[in-house]
Design an enzyme around this catalytic site. Sequence first.
Site, PDB file in Angstrom:
ATOM      1  N   GLN A  97      10.229   6.077   5.276  1.00  0.00           N
ATOM      2  CA  GLN A  97      11.658   6.181   5.500  1.00  0.00           C
ATOM      3  C   GLN A  97      12.282   4.839   5.872  1.00  0.00           C
ATOM      4  O   GLN A  97      13.310   4.466   5.351  1.00  0.00           O
ATOM      5  CB  GLN A  97      11.921   7.212   6.605  1.00  0.00           C
ATOM      6  CG  GLN A  97      13.380   7.480   6.891  1.00  0.00           C
ATOM      7  CD  GLN A  97      14.021   8.296   5.787  1.00  0.00           C
ATOM      8  OE1 GLN A  97      13.349   9.043   5.094  1.00  0.00           O
ATOM      9  NE2 GLN A  97      15.317   8.143   5.617  1.00  0.00           N
ATOM     10  N   ASP A 115      -0.985  15.269  11.611  1.00  0.00           N
ATOM     11  CA  ASP A 115      -1.206  15.083  10.176  1.00  0.00           C
ATOM     12  C   ASP A 115      -2.657  14.742   9.881  1.00  0.00           C
ATOM     13  O   ASP A 115      -2.944  13.832   9.115  1.00  0.00           O
ATOM     14  CB  ASP A 115      -0.276  13.991   9.644  1.00  0.00           C
ATOM     15  CG  ASP A 115      -0.213  13.983   8.122  1.00  0.00           C
ATOM     16  OD1 ASP A 115       0.250  12.987   7.549  1.00  0.00           O
ATOM     17  OD2 ASP A 115      -0.654  14.974   7.500  1.00  0.00           O
ATOM     18  N   LEU A 132       0.809  -1.216   0.000  1.00  0.00           N
ATOM     19  CA  LEU A 132       0.000   0.000   0.000  1.00  0.00           C
ATOM     20  C   LEU A 132       0.841   1.265   0.000  1.00  0.00           C
ATOM     21  O   LEU A 132       0.415   2.304  -0.489  1.00  0.00           O
ATOM     22  CB  LEU A 132      -0.936   0.014   1.218  1.00  0.00           C
ATOM     23  CG  LEU A 132      -1.948  -1.137   1.310  1.00  0.00           C
ATOM     24  CD1 LEU A 132      -2.741  -1.023   2.598  1.00  0.00           C
ATOM     25  CD2 LEU A 132      -2.874  -1.122   0.105  1.00  0.00           C
ATOM     26  N   GLY A 133       2.044   1.201   0.575  1.00  0.00           N
ATOM     27  CA  GLY A 133       2.875   2.396   0.635  1.00  0.00           C
ATOM     28  C   GLY A 133       4.184   2.083   1.324  1.00  0.00           C
ATOM     29  O   GLY A 133       4.405   0.972   1.838  1.00  0.00           O
ATOM     30  N   GLY A 153      10.168   1.812   6.581  1.00  0.00           N
ATOM     31  CA  GLY A 153       9.255   0.689   6.586  1.00  0.00           C
ATOM     32  C   GLY A 153       8.261   0.737   5.454  1.00  0.00           C
ATOM     33  O   GLY A 153       8.292   1.613   4.598  1.00  0.00           O
ATOM     34  N   GLU A 154       7.368  -0.253   5.448  1.00  0.00           N
ATOM     35  CA  GLU A 154       6.377  -0.393   4.395  1.00  0.00           C
ATOM     36  C   GLU A 154       5.036  -0.740   5.006  1.00  0.00           C
ATOM     37  O   GLU A 154       4.944  -1.235   6.138  1.00  0.00           O
ATOM     38  CB  GLU A 154       6.797  -1.493   3.409  1.00  0.00           C
ATOM     39  CG  GLU A 154       8.121  -1.215   2.699  1.00  0.00           C
ATOM     40  CD  GLU A 154       8.586  -2.391   1.869  1.00  0.00           C
ATOM     41  OE1 GLU A 154       8.066  -3.514   2.092  1.00  0.00           O
ATOM     42  OE2 GLU A 154       9.477  -2.193   1.020  1.00  0.00           O
ATOM     43  N   VAL A 155       3.966  -0.466   4.227  1.00  0.00           N
ATOM     44  CA  VAL A 155       2.617  -0.840   4.619  1.00  0.00           C
ATOM     45  C   VAL A 155       2.089  -1.813   3.574  1.00  0.00           C
ATOM     46  O   VAL A 155       2.115  -1.511   2.372  1.00  0.00           O
ATOM     47  CB  VAL A 155       1.690   0.387   4.730  1.00  0.00           C
ATOM     48  CG1 VAL A 155       0.291  -0.045   5.133  1.00  0.00           C
ATOM     49  CG2 VAL A 155       2.239   1.372   5.738  1.00  0.00           C
ATOM     50  N   LYS A 202       1.913  -2.844   8.978  1.00  0.00           N
ATOM     51  CA  LYS A 202       3.034  -1.904   8.920  1.00  0.00           C
ATOM     52  C   LYS A 202       4.280  -2.648   9.381  1.00  0.00           C
ATOM     53  O   LYS A 202       4.330  -3.169  10.497  1.00  0.00           O
ATOM     54  CB  LYS A 202       2.762  -0.692   9.807  1.00  0.00           C
ATOM     55  CG  LYS A 202       3.821   0.398   9.692  1.00  0.00           C
ATOM     56  CD  LYS A 202       3.561   1.553  10.648  1.00  0.00           C
ATOM     57  CE  LYS A 202       2.324   2.325  10.272  1.00  0.00           C
ATOM     58  NZ  LYS A 202       2.186   3.548  11.110  1.00  0.00           N
TER      59      LYS A 202
END
Length: 871
Positions: A587, A726, A583-584, A589-591, A622
């Site tokens: 810096q 955010d 999904l994304g 890590g990844e999702v 995550k």
Amino acid sequence: MPTMLFALLLVFQVETNAQIDPAHCRYSLGMEDGRIKDHDITASSQWYETTGPQYARWNREEGDGAWCPAGLLQPSDTQYLQVDLGQLTFLTVVGTQGRFARNSGKEFARMYRLNYSRDGQDWRSWKNRLGDEVIKGNDNYYDSVLKDLHPPMICRYIRLIPVTQVPNTVCMRVELYGCPWHDGLISYSSPEGQLMLPPGHPIASLNDSTYDGDHRLKKLSGGLGQLTDGGIGQDDFLVTRQYSVWPGYDYVGWRNGSLASGHVEMEFFFDKQRNFTFMKVHCNNWFHRGVKIFSSVSCSFKPRLLANWEAESTEFHTVLDDRNPSARYVIVPLGHRAAIALRCRFRFADAWMMFSEIFFQSVSTIIPAQMTPEVTSAWPIEESSMLTTHKTATDPSAKDQPEDGNTPVLIGCLVTIILLLVVIIFLILWCQYVCKVLEKAPRRILEEVTVRLSTSSDTVILQTPPVPPRVSQMDPPYERIFLLDPQYQDPAALRNKLPELSQSAEASACGGGYAEPDVTQCTPHQCFQNSVPHYAETDIVNLQGVTGSNMYAVPALTVDSLTRKDITVAELPRHRLIFREKLGEGQFGEVHLCEAEGLPEFLGEGAPLPDRDGRPVLVAVKQLRADATNNARNDFLKEIKIMSRLNDPNIIQLLCVCVSSDPLCMVTEYMENGDLNMFLSQRELESNLTRANNIPSVSLSDLLHMSVQISSGMRYLASLNFVHRDLATRNCLLDRRLTIKIADFGMSRNLYSSDYYRIQGRAVLPIRWMAWESILLGKFTTASDVWAFGVTLWEIFTLCKEQPYSLLSDEQVIENTGEFFRNQGRQIFLFPPPHCPSSLFELMMRCWDRDIADRPTFEGLYQALRPHVAQ
């Protein structure tokens, strides 16, 4: 017929709107990319042919890498590098580099001066607003130093003169930034500005302090100054936009009765004959202190420099305003008169008259005053007109030929020109359309460049190895460079310049209205030191979490070490997670979108999971990268601890973790309808048309319900003193029942990379959603989340069809926060969304209140929004 077509063509000539904004007139002028040709770059001397002036190009290393004057530079030397810009230019920034020469050169100029000329004959020395001529250059041979010119200069020729205090070798590469000076004004003359003195008036010096012409017998002539520098004075003429200058600096002013003529006479000289549409004069109108705009003005015209002033003048009378003391532009129509010089006489309406800026709108093509239908084959022209014809109406040979001999040729030329105009207009409209489509596309980020702002208000240093540029025909003719004053990115510099900011920061840091056990007992000075921006610290990446997000900043919850017992959710066997989609990423890590087999049974009854009828449950995972730093690992565990203790229907739920072995993972709910931004942008507001055509839509009631849910989730976070940092529609997820849950995945998705602004090459910040104190001071509180909630409401009621402040660049958004701080009514607010109830927009405006204490709480927002849904 040809006469009418030709007249129509003249009417379509593009007018020159010459009003200059120095903050946006910052385009590279062509040293690096070659638009400035070698023959336009000369020098007083050179060491070798391979260090000649043609090698003084920014970021280029042809020859021996730079221009170097001959021999050791002596303190008394005036060696120079000269650049011909080809036209009059409004110059705002100068960039310099030393000689890098593929890491073998080590020469650079520590200081330099600037000389400039508008005609190549009369040379003037540039001085800053305090009268200093010497500009600080490079401290080493590899840095790139960009220097703002305060004031900017109008010139065609520029000379860079290296300065040294001891004999030394110097080499330079340069780039110049600015934009063409389309106004065409090359000088103006006026009476010398005067000194305002008591009694009855405050002390203010109203002289034209940057005028670069002659000062004789209290008259200025032959130059340009503050009236053409793009600086607009404020309502109160004693308040200046520049720092360390005297009261009244922004204006040039005269006292009624002090001039023998009884009026202020100014003469304006231009580069060529022009057809003038109007003149705009920015005047002060602070009538409480005896200052008003001029009562009337009459302007005479000179068609050629050697001609006399024409007897017929234009007269304009202003409408005086005794109710609004705001400074304003007065537009004086000039009736499309053709001239190369103007003489205007301004008459007083009160004790004082003050101007801060004057500019003209004109066309260089002269529109004929009279159209004679009998003339079909030729047109009379003025001396400096850009139009040319083979024959004129007075040419004897023209009379000997039949009129219809040239008619077909003329018609063919006109048709060709009209077709070209149509093509040009089509291309302009197409470019505007493409720009609009790409509005939300990711902006170009300068990679591998570390921007370091110095404490000087006009210097930016770029650290990057010099690389020859790649010139492509697809590149735009100008490369825009935004160089913000460091007061917008260096809060320490801002506090030094604006003492009241320091006071407000001290007050808000110690009395921000939210519980922080570690700061409630601090002294004002200590509190203020604690408010240093996070994005200015060395651990900037830590704030971005594992995936580049920064959710749930809890100042009071700082744990030196975390163990498994601190985590209140279960450990899921890793083999139960089946990867489906990334999904994304961020810096460290990844999702991922994963299927979790047997998750309902593993979590037991009461788990917040949809009914999947025995099928694997989709979850968001995550995951920390194997090469993540220790700080990132600690932040990941802290985030797990925080999220494991959150339990609210409108906050994303942490279901379980995998932390017994690497890579560390946290498993959260996955929302079938994705994020709110994507959901709303694909829908229209419900109407009879959408219902009849089965167009995906949402009702006003749906939007209000979404707003209530977000306020409820944020109310819960605020009750725990959690600061999200955010909040935006991209971070609000929806399930199949349109239940909203606040998350933090937005920053990790490339889809929303354009919503984040990169500060100093490292930190990325959602500046369009951030409160002014967060950008200027780095202070994030529940009140700054309230500001972001107001922007989120605006997104919801525009159905996420455009980005907040879409007409402003990122740099302009940052500059706008300075206007929020100054609070002088010049800040730009978001416009009311269509179909948004006025009471709801008033609620948004309260969220954007300049004073932190005056913004509503999330509890108050929830109570204000909830009744609308019930109705």
